[in-house]
Write an enzyme that holds these catalytic residues in place. Structure first.
Site, short mmCIF file in Angstrom:
data_model
loop_
_atom_site.label_atom_id
_atom_site.label_comp_id
_atom_site.label_asym_id
_atom_site.label_seq_id
_atom_site.Cartn_x
_atom_site.Cartn_y
_atom_site.Cartn_z
N ASP A 1 0.83 -1.20 0.00
CA ASP A 1 0.00 0.00 0.00
C ASP A 1 0.87 1.25 0.00
O ASP A 1 1.36 1.68 1.05
CB ASP A 1 -0.92 -0.01 1.22
CG ASP A 1 -1.94 1.12 1.20
OD1 ASP A 1 -2.06 1.79 0.15
OD2 ASP A 1 -2.61 1.33 2.22
N ASP B 1 -1.52 5.25 -5.66
CA ASP B 1 -1.85 4.51 -4.45
C ASP B 1 -2.16 3.07 -4.83
O ASP B 1 -3.22 2.79 -5.39
CB ASP B 1 -3.03 5.19 -3.76
CG ASP B 1 -3.54 4.44 -2.54
OD1 ASP B 1 -2.95 3.40 -2.18
OD2 ASP B 1 -4.54 4.89 -1.95
#
Length: 384
Positions: free
Chosen positions: A80, A273
């Site tokens: 992440d 992201d």
């Protein structure tokens, strides 16, 4: 996944004696890059396209995960770049919460000889989808495919929350946050991220990602692999210190187009992201793209197109390139979420207000070099 934090900026910049892990047991003079395999978790009741890697019938599409050893215990964590904590579900959670982790085990700090709690320290995160996690902070040895950080600050979850609309389960025990340390949620003082803490042990303060169409791939810690990409490479600066973008992998003022023509619409700040699946753009950008596709329609509230249509490629046009071409192109087929021969098919392009997100359609096409020292991102076509 983008994290919503309410702490003051002055707190985020604070440091103290526990802000960096001890190097006991590791020789920082011995530096080597590490390649760790990753794969994309896809729930078994979903269909994966062999052509595009798209996951049909769900909107989160799964995520790229990897096995991580914490104190010798294996847990599965997702990669992440939109957050900056490494935290894990644990035996400190109530049993009913532990059962919601559907893949692998949870971490038991009492079962690790190298684990110890950091007195007075906690972490707490609230994610954009309404979920969250919080608990104490422990130090333990973290090993990701041979990339080892001893005495690393791990968020050990004792309370796991799910957002509205969630099915109340998690594919992994937590994330490996690879944003910038200013976003780390540990208090009273934030801690270095895994990649920041790994810097003394690797040749360069970078990592490279290759997420593949067949839902496999790898991450390179500490080096860029020239065998992983082909053709020209584009380097762009990261706006991780600009207001509202602190700690994020964000590129400002990206324009979009197709076939060498740039859409006559406002540019968009784009977040890179890896915790988010869909390509998210503004209403105007989406309309300009789908205007190129005969029969495309958004009357249902999301863009759809006639199944079987060959979609045009999509150009990302970067306004502030450090080196290489300013235009980076992804295949139109990466936007397909359905491959039926008739009817209308959905897409992996979402419409958002505010900052956009590159999403899986971008990541499965490109080898990306994430340089946290400059900071920059570099993109080139993957060697598949």
């Amino acid at each position: 996944m983008v994290v919503l934090l309410s702490a003051l900026a002055s707190l985020l910049l604070a440091t103290d004696a526990v802000a960096r892990p001890s190097t006991l047991g590791r020789d920082p003079r011995v530096k080597r890059g590490i390649r760790a395999p990753v794969h994309r978790y896809v729930p078994s009741n979903n269909i994966v396209s062999r052509d595009t890697g798209a996951v049909y019938h769900i909107w989160n599409g799964g995520g790229w995960i990897l096995p991580v050893l914490i104190g010798g215990q294996q847990v599965y964590l997702n990669i992440d770049t939109g957050s900056s904590d490494l935290w894990t579900a644990s035996t400190l959670m109530p049993e009913d919460q532990q059962k919601t982790v559907t893949r692998g085990s949870v971490y038991d700090p009492s079962n690790s000889s190298t684990s110890h709690e950091v007195e007075g320290y906690t972490y707490g995160l609230a994610y954009a989808d309404g979920s969250g996690a919080s608990g104490p902070v422990y130090r333990d040895t973290v090993n990701i495919g041979g990339a080892i950080v001893p005495n690393f600050a791990v968020g050990v979850c004792d309370d796991l929350q799910y957002g509205p609309g969630s099915d109340g389960t998690r594919d992994t025990a937590g994330p490996v946050g690879l944003g910038f340390g200013v976003m780390n949620s540990v208090r009273p003082n934030p801690q270095c991220t895994f990649m920041e803490c790994l810097e003394p042990y690797v040749p360069e303060p970078i990592f490279g990602t290759a997420f593949k169409l067949n839902n496999t791939g790898y991450i390179n810690f500490g080096y860029a692999d020239p065998a992983a990409y082909t053709g020209s490479i584009t380097e762009t600066p990261v706006a991780n210190t600009s207001s509202g973008n602190e700690g994020q992998w964000v590129n400002l003022g990206v324009r979009f187009g197709s076939g060498g023509s740039v859409f006559d619409v406002d540019p968009l700040d784009m977040d890179f992201d890896t915790g988010t699946a869909s390509l998210s753009v503004s209403t105007d950008i989406a309309a300009a793209y789908w205007d190129l596709v005969g029969g495309a329609d958004d009357s249902s509230g999301a863009w759809e197109y006639p199944c079987g249509t060959e979609l045009p490629d999509l150009d990302f046009v970067f306004s502030n390139v450090t080196s290489g071409p300013s235009t980076v192109t992804i295949p139109g087929q990466n936007l397909k979420n359905g491959d039926a021969s008739s009817g209308m098919c959905s897409t992996w392009m979402n419409v958002v207000d505010g900052r956009g997100n590159a999403g899986v359609p971008f990541y499965i096409s490109k080898y990306i070099i994430w340089n946290q020292a400059k900071p920059t991102m570099s993109f080139a076509d993957q060697v598949n």
